[in-house]
Design an enzyme around this catalytic site. Structure first.
Site, PDB file in Angstrom:
ATOM      1  N   LYS A 180       0.823  -1.218   0.000  1.00  0.00           N
ATOM      2  CA  LYS A 180       0.000   0.000   0.000  1.00  0.00           C
ATOM      3  C   LYS A 180       0.858   1.269   0.000  1.00  0.00           C
ATOM      4  O   LYS A 180       2.082   1.209  -0.033  1.00  0.00           O
ATOM      5  CB  LYS A 180      -0.951  -0.035   1.202  1.00  0.00           C
ATOM      6  CG  LYS A 180      -1.942  -1.194   1.165  1.00  0.00           C
ATOM      7  CD  LYS A 180      -2.851  -1.108  -0.038  1.00  0.00           C
ATOM      8  CE  LYS A 180      -4.117  -1.939   0.070  1.00  0.00           C
ATOM      9  NZ  LYS A 180      -3.931  -3.372   0.257  1.00  0.00           N
TER      10      LYS A 180
HETATM   11  C1  LIG Z   1      -9.828  -1.940  -1.344  1.00  0.00           C
HETATM   12  C2  LIG Z   1      -9.299  -2.715  -0.174  1.00  0.00           C
HETATM   13  N1  LIG Z   1     -10.029  -2.771   0.950  1.00  0.00           N
HETATM   14  C3  LIG Z   1      -9.597  -3.450   2.035  1.00  0.00           C
HETATM   15  C4  LIG Z   1      -8.404  -4.106   2.046  1.00  0.00           C
HETATM   16  C5  LIG Z   1      -7.991  -4.883   3.250  1.00  0.00           C
HETATM   17  O1  LIG Z   1      -6.785  -4.437   3.778  1.00  0.00           O
HETATM   18  P1  LIG Z   1      -5.822  -5.452   4.587  1.00  0.00           P
HETATM   19  O2  LIG Z   1      -5.115  -6.288   3.577  1.00  0.00           O
HETATM   20  O3  LIG Z   1      -4.893  -4.497   5.294  1.00  0.00           O
HETATM   21  O4  LIG Z   1      -6.665  -6.224   5.518  1.00  0.00           O
HETATM   22  C6  LIG Z   1      -7.603  -4.071   0.900  1.00  0.00           C
HETATM   23  C7  LIG Z   1      -6.299  -4.769   0.881  1.00  0.00           C
HETATM   24  O5  LIG Z   1      -5.945  -5.534   0.050  1.00  0.00           O
HETATM   25  C8  LIG Z   1      -8.060  -3.376  -0.237  1.00  0.00           C
HETATM   26  O6  LIG Z   1      -7.330  -3.333  -1.363  1.00  0.00           O
END
Ligand SMILES: Cc1ncc(COP(=O)(O)O)c(C=O)c1O
Length: 374
Positions: A180
């Site tokens: 990210k």
């Molecule tokens: C659009 C979106 N929402 C939520 C998430 C969830 O984040 P995490 O991987 O930190 O749980 C991601 C991660 O891949 C994402 O791309």
């Protein structure tokens, strides 16, 4: 293999983490407070509650709203499953509204037709780092008494009409996964315009424990006392992670600029390649490009994906429409309901994009892709 996304860690990051490891607080200490303040400031001055992931941040946000059976969440299918599944797991009904044909962002006119008096949340996603159209979405949500949520897992650091991501919707959720815009290894945060909601979110992510003496129901236990009024979970981010996040935040603008440079380099080289379509950017946004989603036309996406991988370029596909996941298909969601999202998925390919990617590596991706498609 050149990855499609990768963290950028420097010696300041390493020192920041090492100094926390030598300190008294590994978790629930000063680095957490400092990181939450800094994230809140970056997000337009609202309260941020840190969390163990972007998924946890979504679960916290929906739980703070006391979302449950009978409630609806209107969202986009062009997202990572957690945007929807964190509402489904609470018993709410998820309604998928289609995306705009060009940006793949939640289409306000589709949302307008999907909302009703049971809609509690309109959850948009700033796909690839490009903010959705919040000035169109907010009045639709307001009309039915719902809140807007910006799943800003891709977009922290960006802005829309001069306003920073994190302040565009009633609630914003962030992810700090290594690919990210900044990282804490695993991590995330939820940001709230409403301080009361932020407080409830904070308690939920702290097992529901409450230390507010004026709200105690058991009033003469003693100075150690804390009590639970609503159930919660332990979603606390550590000081170790927050120290990394604080250090990374200092470079967020630099990361964003490098991501923009790489995006521009791809755009310029690929715009004229037959068989490809480059991403759309609206005029009123300053994206923090997290993904570079090129579209591969003529039904060749899978072939191009496989050939790029064979040649050492770690492309990715983001995302399968959420309602194609068997858990939603078994619940009766049918293919065909969001044709723009399905058409986008059929063509989408994420090219490598991360701050430490060199111009030479970008050119290698461009050359390889042009050769395969040409
Ligand atoms: C659009 C979106 N929402 C939520 C998430 C969830 O984040 P995490 O991987 O930190 O749980 C991601 C991660 O891949 C994402 O791309």
């Amino acid at each position: 293999m050149l990855p499609y996304g990768r963290q950028s860690i420097d010696e300041d990051d390493v020192d920041a983490v090492a100094s926390v490891l030598r300190s008294d607080w590994l978790t629930t200490g000063p680095a957490v407070d400092a990181f939450e303040k800094a994230v809140g400031e970056a997000a337009g001055g609202h309260r941020a509650v840190s969390a163990t992931s972007g998924t946890a941040a979504l679960h916290i946000a929906y739980s703070a709203l006391r979302l449950g059976p009978g409630d609806q969440v209107v969202t986009t299918p062009m997202t990572f499953v957690a945007t929807a599944s964190c509402a489904s797991i609470l018993g709410a009904e998820v309604v998928f509204a289609d995306v705009e044909e060009d940006t793949a962002l939640l289409d306000p006119s589709a949302v307008d037709m999907a909302v009703n008096e049971r809609t509690r949340v309109v959850a948009a996603v700033d796909y690839a780092g490009h903010p959705a159209d919040y000035d169109a979405l907010q009045p639709i949500a307001d009309r039915v008494g719902a809140l807007t949520l910006d799943d800003a897992a891709h977009s922290i650091g960006g802005s829309y009409r001069g306003r920073p991501v994190g302040s565009l919707a009633d609630i914003s959720t962030l992810s700090f996964f290594p690919t990210k815009n900044l990282t804490t290894a695993e991590g995330g945060a939820a940001v709230f315009r409403d301080p009361d909601l932020a407080k409830r979110a904070h308690e939920f992510h702290f097992i529901g424990l409450m230390r507010d003496a004026e709200r105690f129901e058991l009033t003469d236990e003693g100075p150690w006392h804390q009590e639970v009024h609503e159930f919660g979970l332990n979603y606390r981010l550590t000081d170790v992670a927050c120290a990394l996040g604080l250090s990374q935040l200092r470079r967020l603008e630099q990361f964003k600029q490098r991501r923009a440079e790489i995006t521009a380099r791809y755009n310029e080289a690929l715009a004229t390649v037959a068989g490809l379509r480059t991403p759309t950017q609206r005029e009123d946004v300053d994206p923090a490009w997290h993904l570079y989603p090129v579209r591969v036309l003529d039904g060749r996406r899978r072939e191009v994906f496989e050939k790029m991988r064979e040649r050492g370029i770690g492309v990715q596909v983001n995302y399968i429409p959420v309602y194609w996941h068997p858990v939603y298909a078994r619940a009766g969601y049918r293919r065909g309901m969001c044709p723009n999202a399905e058409a986008f998925y059929a063509e989408q390919l994420s090219l490598p994009l991360f701050p430490d990617l060199t111009d030479a590596q970008v050119d290698q991706v461009i050359e390889t892709l042009s050769e395969i498609v040409g």
